[in-house]
Motif scaffolding. Structure first.
Motif, short mmCIF file in Angstrom:
data_model
loop_
_atom_site.label_atom_id
_atom_site.label_comp_id
_atom_site.label_asym_id
_atom_site.label_seq_id
_atom_site.Cartn_x
_atom_site.Cartn_y
_atom_site.Cartn_z
N SER A 14 -0.95 -11.71 -1.13
CA SER A 14 0.40 -11.72 -0.59
C SER A 14 1.19 -10.50 -1.08
CB SER A 14 1.11 -13.02 -0.93
OG SER A 14 1.35 -13.10 -2.32
N THR A 15 0.87 -10.02 -2.29
CA THR A 15 1.55 -8.80 -2.74
C THR A 15 1.01 -7.59 -1.96
OG1 THR A 15 -0.01 -8.39 -4.55
CG2 THR A 15 1.94 -9.70 -5.06
N TYR A 16 -0.29 -7.59 -1.68
CA TYR A 16 -0.83 -6.51 -0.84
C TYR A 16 -0.15 -6.52 0.54
CZ TYR A 16 -4.78 -5.98 -4.09
OH TYR A 16 -5.57 -5.76 -5.17
N SER A 17 0.02 -7.72 1.09
CA SER A 17 0.66 -7.81 2.41
C SER A 17 2.05 -7.19 2.38
CB SER A 17 0.78 -9.26 2.86
OG SER A 17 -0.48 -9.85 2.93
N LEU A 18 2.77 -7.53 1.32
CA LEU A 18 4.15 -7.04 1.21
C LEU A 18 4.17 -5.50 1.14
CD1 LEU A 18 6.46 -8.96 1.22
CD2 LEU A 18 6.52 -8.91 -1.27
N ILE A 19 3.24 -4.96 0.35
CA ILE A 19 3.17 -3.50 0.26
C ILE A 19 2.79 -2.91 1.62
CG2 ILE A 19 2.00 -1.54 -0.84
CD1 ILE A 19 1.46 -3.46 -3.22
N ALA A 20 1.79 -3.53 2.24
CA ALA A 20 1.31 -3.00 3.52
C ALA A 20 2.38 -3.08 4.60
CB ALA A 20 0.06 -3.75 3.96
N LEU A 21 3.26 -4.08 4.51
CA LEU A 21 4.32 -4.18 5.52
C LEU A 21 5.22 -2.95 5.49
CD1 LEU A 21 5.49 -7.88 5.46
CD2 LEU A 21 4.50 -6.61 7.35
N GLY A 22 5.43 -2.41 4.30
CA GLY A 22 6.23 -1.19 4.19
C GLY A 22 5.58 -0.05 4.95
N TYR A 23 4.27 0.15 4.72
CA TYR A 23 3.56 1.19 5.46
C TYR A 23 3.62 0.92 6.96
CZ TYR A 23 1.12 3.02 1.30
OH TYR A 23 0.80 3.60 0.12
N THR A 24 3.47 -0.37 7.29
CA THR A 24 3.36 -0.75 8.70
C THR A 24 4.65 -0.52 9.46
OG1 THR A 24 1.71 -2.39 8.09
CG2 THR A 24 2.79 -2.68 10.21
N LEU A 25 5.76 -0.90 8.85
CA LEU A 25 7.05 -0.70 9.51
C LEU A 25 7.27 0.78 9.81
CD1 LEU A 25 9.33 -3.14 7.47
CD2 LEU A 25 8.92 -3.24 9.93
N ILE A 26 6.98 1.61 8.81
CA ILE A 26 7.22 3.05 8.98
C ILE A 26 6.22 3.64 9.98
CG2 ILE A 26 7.13 5.28 7.80
CD1 ILE A 26 8.44 3.90 5.40
N MET A 27 4.97 3.19 9.90
CA MET A 27 3.98 3.65 10.87
C MET A 27 4.39 3.23 12.27
SD MET A 27 1.19 4.90 12.05
CE MET A 27 0.23 5.50 10.68
N GLY A 28 4.86 1.99 12.41
CA GLY A 28 5.24 1.49 13.73
C GLY A 28 6.37 2.29 14.34
N VAL A 29 7.38 2.60 13.56
CA VAL A 29 8.57 3.24 14.12
C VAL A 29 8.40 4.76 14.17
CG1 VAL A 29 11.01 3.71 13.71
CG2 VAL A 29 10.13 1.39 13.52
N LEU A 30 7.82 5.34 13.11
CA LEU A 30 7.80 6.80 13.01
C LEU A 30 6.43 7.40 13.25
CD1 LEU A 30 10.10 7.14 9.92
CD2 LEU A 30 10.49 8.24 12.12
N ASN A 31 5.41 6.54 13.30
CA ASN A 31 4.08 7.05 13.53
C ASN A 31 3.59 7.97 12.42
OD1 ASN A 31 2.02 6.63 15.24
ND2 ASN A 31 3.11 7.44 17.02
N ILE A 32 4.03 7.71 11.22
CA ILE A 32 3.55 8.52 10.10
C ILE A 32 3.15 7.60 8.95
CG2 ILE A 32 5.00 10.52 10.62
CD1 ILE A 32 6.77 9.58 8.30
N VAL A 33 2.32 8.13 8.05
CA VAL A 33 1.98 7.41 6.84
C VAL A 33 2.90 7.91 5.74
CG1 VAL A 33 0.20 7.00 5.13
CG2 VAL A 33 -0.42 7.12 7.53
N ASN A 34 3.63 6.98 5.14
CA ASN A 34 4.54 7.37 4.07
C ASN A 34 3.80 7.36 2.74
OD1 ASN A 34 6.53 7.69 2.19
ND2 ASN A 34 7.38 5.64 2.47
N MET A 35 3.35 8.55 2.30
CA MET A 35 2.55 8.62 1.09
C MET A 35 3.36 8.36 -0.17
SD MET A 35 -0.48 9.03 2.11
CE MET A 35 -1.41 9.53 0.67
N ALA A 36 4.68 8.30 -0.07
CA ALA A 36 5.51 8.03 -1.25
C ALA A 36 5.73 6.53 -1.45
CB ALA A 36 6.85 8.75 -1.12
N HIS A 37 5.18 5.71 -0.56
CA HIS A 37 5.46 4.27 -0.64
C HIS A 37 4.98 3.66 -1.96
CE1 HIS A 37 6.70 0.51 1.07
NE2 HIS A 37 5.51 -0.03 0.92
N GLY A 38 3.81 4.08 -2.43
CA GLY A 38 3.28 3.56 -3.68
C GLY A 38 4.19 3.86 -4.86
N GLU A 39 4.79 5.03 -4.86
CA GLU A 39 5.66 5.41 -5.98
C GLU A 39 7.00 4.68 -5.91
OE1 GLU A 39 3.33 7.46 -4.78
OE2 GLU A 39 2.38 7.25 -6.73
N ILE A 40 7.45 4.40 -4.68
CA ILE A 40 8.67 3.60 -4.55
C ILE A 40 8.40 2.18 -5.06
CG2 ILE A 40 10.22 2.56 -2.84
CD1 ILE A 40 10.07 5.25 -1.33
#
Ligand SMILES: Nc1ncnc2c1ncn2[C@@H]1O[C@H](COP(=O)(O)OP(=O)(O)OP(=O)(O)O)[C@@H](O)[C@H]1O
Ligand SMILES: [Mg+2]
Lengths: 292, 238
Positions: A14-40
């Motif tokens: 469930s923690t992985y899901s939560l992290i992945a949702l961050g990537y997913t939202l940004i990928m969905g809207v902006l079509n990019i991978v946010n490589m800074a997500h892990g550091e945030i």
């Protein structure tokens, strides 16, 4: 044994899901991978830790503080690394590189501010409950409750609210959303800050769960989140939620029934196999990569 | 209501519009016709804010609006039904229509939804299905219905008849005429020149980025060059 491991796997997942949702939202809207997500995510963990240890606040306030910090970092990230590149004739890899820049910066700042050593995450709840052969700690229940509630609220918000619908419209076609009257720049800022807030809360949960917070935790967990993004189908919310759970369960089972040193190998091996069978990911459709 | 003066819009060094002048009087239907690549879509994108003009002015209700962002232009009462319709295929038909009313704060949204459903009953029957499941003609109905949900004063339509069966085309033109009679001003881009000139009051002919001819719809339809190029063999345009 089986049920115990399943609960452990769900908690981790469930923690992985939560992290992945961050990537997913940004990928969905902006079509990019946010490589800074892990550091945030890592910053969220530290902010939560500092709030608990220094200000002695309770864990909910600590999560709120982490979420706010994450949201602010997200807004800065969007301003500094994403917006300047938008609608310019730059390579589509440019935002990838610029977010890698931000991630390196954030990790260095964390090293300076917090030092390289791993820190304990003191938790006020150490109780555990026995359910037949299962032993579930209060921390586990807390993590499951928080991450599942956040996922449910997010789903509901996206499905039913006006802004949630505007976000989905923007994710599907930014030009169309703009033509319908949506201020898509605002939606983008909202998306990045929401994604980052979710990531930061996940940081607190992972800190609690492993009882450790360190500046490099963003890299490992970031990679897991990225793997889940791809597994779930690049930009698919349901895919990210289920993908995270699957990865968590696979990891825990490979440790419990196999060899702990193969933990990541088994988990990532499984992802590779799934992608062989479904190259578009669990929930992605073939013509719909990247949420377009 | 709308006045365009010396509008130049380009893609890099290519100038797709080389200074066009055009006027849309309140309450009218004005048709902008022209062949493939003439610059019709470029003009619509400039009006709706998707493209920033390089020079020239777009004056709407006395205010200059060139270069404003699309959502700002929507809030002024201009809605575009884009070429290719751009239905949100992952959202339901009802959600598509709700998105059309995104900026509205008056209490009339439910009533307008009712009137869209009355006009296009098929949309109500299928309101909970995804936009992507509709046929081409139904998608065009949804696109028009969605634009009407914004309650625009000026409706911009970019080739609404494109790719539709003749029966459906006739329906769509009928609806455009009705919408106009109910008060909306319409700027209609079409390659279906014959039909467009039937419902339009005024027409402009665009060729490679320049207005070459304009007048009332009757005048334009009677123009020998227009007849030859756009109304020629009666089978090329129906
Ligand atoms: N994104 C773009 N980049 C470069 N040139 C473009 C672009 N879009 C259109 N053009 C060019 O601008 C000119 C006008 O195109 P536009 O799409 O406005 O024509 P149109 O009249 O709408 O044509 P159609 O009837 O095919 O829709 C064409 O020569 C086209 O090749
Ligand atoms: Mg066109």
């Amino acid at each position: 044994m089986f049920w115990q491991q399943l609960v452990n796997g769900l908690t981790l997942g469930s923690t992985y899901s939560l992290i992945a949702l961050g990537y997913t939202l940004i990928m969905g809207v902006l079509n990019i991978v946010n490589m800074a997500h892990g550091e945030i995510f890592m910053f969220g963990a530290f902010v939560g830790l500092l709030l608990v240890t220094h200000l002695k606040v309770n864990i909910f306030v600590a999560m709120l503080g982490a979420a706010l910090t994450g949201a602010i970092l997200g807004i800065i990230l969007e301003r500094v690394a994403l917006r300047p590149l938008r609608r310019k004739a730059v390579s589509h890899l440019a935002p990838l590189i610029s977010t890698i820049g931000v991630s390196i910066f954030l990790e260095s700042v964390a090293l300076k501010l917090f030092g390289p050593q791993s820190r304990d995450f003191p938790s006020s709840f150490t109780a555990a409950f026995e359910f037949g052969p299962m032993r579930i700690s209060l921390v586990q229940i807390f993590i499951l409750a928080v991450s599942f509630s956040l996922m449910l609220v997010l789903r509901f918000w996206l499905a039913k609210t006006k802004i949630g619908k505007a976000l989905r419209a923007t994710a599907e076609n930014i030009e169309t959303a703009n033509l319908l009257g949506v201020n898509t720049n605002k939606i983008i800022v909202l998306t990045v800050s929401l994604a980052s807030a979710l990531g930061s809360v996940a940081g607190v949960l992972v800190g609690l769960s492993f009882n450790a917070v360190e500046p490099t935790m963003g890299i490992t967990m970031g990679l897991k989140g990225l793997a889940v993004l791809i597994l779930g189908g690049m930009g698919n919310i349901t895919g990210a939620m289920l993908g995270g759970l699957i990865l968590g369960i696979a990891e825990v089972f490979s440790v419990a029934y196999g060899n702990s040193s193969y933990r990541d190998a088994v988990a990532f091996g499984m992802i590779i196999v799934i992608l062989f069978i479904r190259p578009q990911g669990l929930f992605g459709s073939r013509d719909q990569q990247g949420g377009k | 209501m709308l006045k365009i003066e010396g509008l130049v819009t380009g893609y890099g060094s290519i100038k797709a519009l080389k200074g066009i002048d055009l006027e849309v009087p309140a309450g009218s239907i004005v048709s902008l016709i022209g062949a493939n690549g003439a610059g019709k879509t470029t003009a619509m994108k400039s009006l709706s804010g998707l493209l920033k003009p390089e020079s020239g002015r777009i004056i709407y209700k006395g205010k200059q609006i060139q270069g404003l962002a699309p959502h700002k232009i929507v809030s002024l009462g201009i809605s575009l039904v884009p070429e290719g319709r751009n239905i949100l295929s992952q959202m339901t038909i009802l959600e598509n229509l709700e998105m059309g009313a995104y900026q509205r704060k008056d209490g009339q949204v439910a009533a307008d939804l009712r009137s869209v459903f009355n006009r296009f009953p098929v949309l109500e029957e299928r309101k909970n299905q995804l936009g992507g499941t509709l046929s081409g003609g139904q998608q065009q109905m949804l696109a028009i219905g969605r634009a009407m949900m914004a309650k625009p004063d000026l409706l911009l339509l970019d080739e609404p008849s494109m790719g539709l069966a003749p029966m459906v085309v006739a329906d769509i033109f009928k609806v455009i005429k009705e919408i106009n009679q109910e008060g909306a001003t319409v700027l209609l881009v079409e390659q279906n020149v014959r039909q467009a000139l039937k419902i339009a009051h005024y027409a402009y002919v665009l060729e490679t980025g320049k207005i070459v001819y304009n007048g009332t719809a009757e005048e334009v339809a009677a123009n020998p060059r227009v007849k030859e190029a756009y109304l020629g063999g009666s089978k090329t345009t129906v």
